[in-house]
Scaffold this motif. Structure first.
Motif, short mmCIF file in Angstrom:
data_model
loop_
_atom_site.label_atom_id
_atom_site.label_comp_id
_atom_site.label_asym_id
_atom_site.label_seq_id
_atom_site.Cartn_x
_atom_site.Cartn_y
_atom_site.Cartn_z
N ASP A 146 0.82 -1.23 0.00
CA ASP A 146 0.00 0.00 0.00
C ASP A 146 0.84 1.27 0.00
O ASP A 146 0.30 2.37 0.02
CB ASP A 146 -0.97 0.00 1.20
CG ASP A 146 -0.27 0.04 2.54
OD1 ASP A 146 0.98 0.07 2.57
OD2 ASP A 146 -0.97 0.04 3.58
N GLY A 147 2.17 1.12 0.02
CA GLY A 147 3.02 2.31 -0.08
C GLY A 147 3.81 2.64 1.18
O GLY A 147 4.78 3.39 1.14
N LEU A 148 3.40 2.09 2.33
CA LEU A 148 4.13 2.39 3.58
C LEU A 148 5.59 1.95 3.45
O LEU A 148 5.88 0.80 3.08
CB LEU A 148 3.47 1.65 4.76
CG LEU A 148 4.19 1.82 6.11
CD1 LEU A 148 4.08 3.26 6.62
CD2 LEU A 148 3.64 0.85 7.14
N ALA A 149 6.51 2.86 3.75
CA ALA A 149 7.94 2.51 3.70
C ALA A 149 8.24 1.45 4.75
O ALA A 149 7.82 1.58 5.91
CB ALA A 149 8.78 3.76 3.95
N MET A 150 8.94 0.40 4.35
CA MET A 150 9.27 -0.64 5.32
C MET A 150 10.22 -0.08 6.37
O MET A 150 11.11 0.70 6.06
CB MET A 150 9.91 -1.83 4.62
CG MET A 150 8.91 -2.55 3.77
SD MET A 150 9.48 -4.20 3.41
CE MET A 150 8.14 -4.72 2.35
N SER A 151 9.99 -0.48 7.62
CA SER A 151 10.82 -0.03 8.73
C SER A 151 10.71 -1.04 9.86
O SER A 151 9.62 -1.60 10.09
CB SER A 151 10.32 1.34 9.22
OG SER A 151 10.87 1.63 10.49
#
Ligand code: AMP
Length: 311
Positions: A203-208
């Motif tokens: 969905d676009g959330l930057a992996m962290s």
């Protein structure tokens, strides 16, 4: 190191599989690298704080593709955490990290104790001065310049311990990458810094690694950060106006009830403020607390190919 798997019935070798070797001390790591260095093999380094996700793995794959030997460091560096930050609860899972490192073809995992890298009496730090460390996350009201002093000190130590030809970092931490590039240039470290694109969830959330702090509701709201950045880029280019881009981003964040700590446009290399499209790459960076997590993300607006949008 090779793991040899034998057929339990016949005792014959079924397969051999390279597994990442874990070393805990500087001496062991140097000794393991010496024959490679003498043989003229290239060394790639991927510094991490562990709890690996696909973002880290993309750096490991790049290092594997471009070097003879791949070293991954796995160290939650206490000097880059402020007194009120999440050092104690920072997520850790060394067993899983070693498995993922092995799958990505890492040769050596350097996973030292804190005292190995910061022995009693350690009193030296590496600090990059100026705007690049004093704005955005380096603003004293946020993580502060001390955060970057911790980062550059540990990264300089890793460079001295490993002696890599190439070191890999993620665009996700754009300011960190800019600060490290500046340190490498200013202190003449004989290596290349390679910055790899941000890897995102579907969905676009930057992996962290810190995304594990998000409760399900907050996980849904958190996608507003990447949505805001996409809107900023699109509107800035469409209307030839950074301010229009930033307004579009603010609207996306507000719709998710997210109050950013900062949402700013800056020169992607120097981090100097910019008010309009300059013809140089422009970083739009955002930080926001969403539930229990402090998240950062960014997009770089590249000058339009073939068009000097402003000379
Ligand atoms: P960390 O373990 O969070 O210190 O990150 C280790 C390295 O992985 C840093 O160079 C980060 O910039 C990079 N990294 C973290 N998240 C991502 C991501 N989503 N995409 C690409 N690189 C990342």
């Amino acid at each position: 190191m090779d793991l040899i798997i034998l057929d339990s019935f016949s005792g014959e070798t079924v397969t051999t599989m390279a597994v990442a070797r874990v070393v805990r001390t500087i001496g062991e790591l140097r000794a393991a690298l010496l024959p490679h260095r003498r043989a003229g093999r290239t060394i790639g380094l991927v510094p991490t704080m562990g709890f690996l996700h696909e973002g880290h793995v993309s750096l490991l794959h790049a290092a594997r593709a471009e070097n003879d030997v791949v070293v991954m460091s796995l160290f939650v560096n206490p000097t880059q955490f402020g007194p009120n930050e999440d050092l104690d609860r920072y997520p850790r899972d060394e067993g899983r990290d070693l498995r993922l490192a092995t799958e990505a073809g890492v040769d050596l995992v350097f996973a030292p104790e804190v005292a190995e890298l910061y022995p009693d009496g350690a009193a030296t730090a590496v600090e990059v001065g100026g705007e690049v460390t004093s704005v955005l996350d380096g603003d004293p009201g946020r993580r502060g310049p001390g955060h970057f002093r911790g980062v550059t000190t540990i990264v300089a130590k890793l460079f001295n311990i490993v002696g890599p030809d190439v070191a890999y970092f993620g665009q996700k931490d754009a300011q960190q990458a800019a600060v490290i590039k500046r340190m490498v240039r200013d202190l003449d470290f004989p290596l290349r810094v390679s910055v790899m694109p941000t890897v995102r969830e579907e969905d676009g959330l930057a992996m962290s690694s810190r995304n594990v702090y998000l409760e399900p509701d907050d996980r849904l709201r958190a996608v507003a950060l990447s949505r805001a950045l996409a809107a900023a880029e699109q509107q800035a280019l469409a209307l030839d106006s950074l301010e229009a881009g930033l307004s579009a981003a603010r609207i996306e964040l507000a719709a998710a009830a997210i109050e950013p700590e900062y949402l700013e446009a800056r020169d992607a290399e120097t981090l100097e403020p910019v008010a309009e499209l300059t013809g140089r790459p422009i970083l739009i960076a955002v930080a926001a607390r969403v539930g229990g997590a402090r998240l950062i993300d960014n997009v770089v607006i590249e000058p339009l190919a073939g068009l000097d949008n402003h000379e």
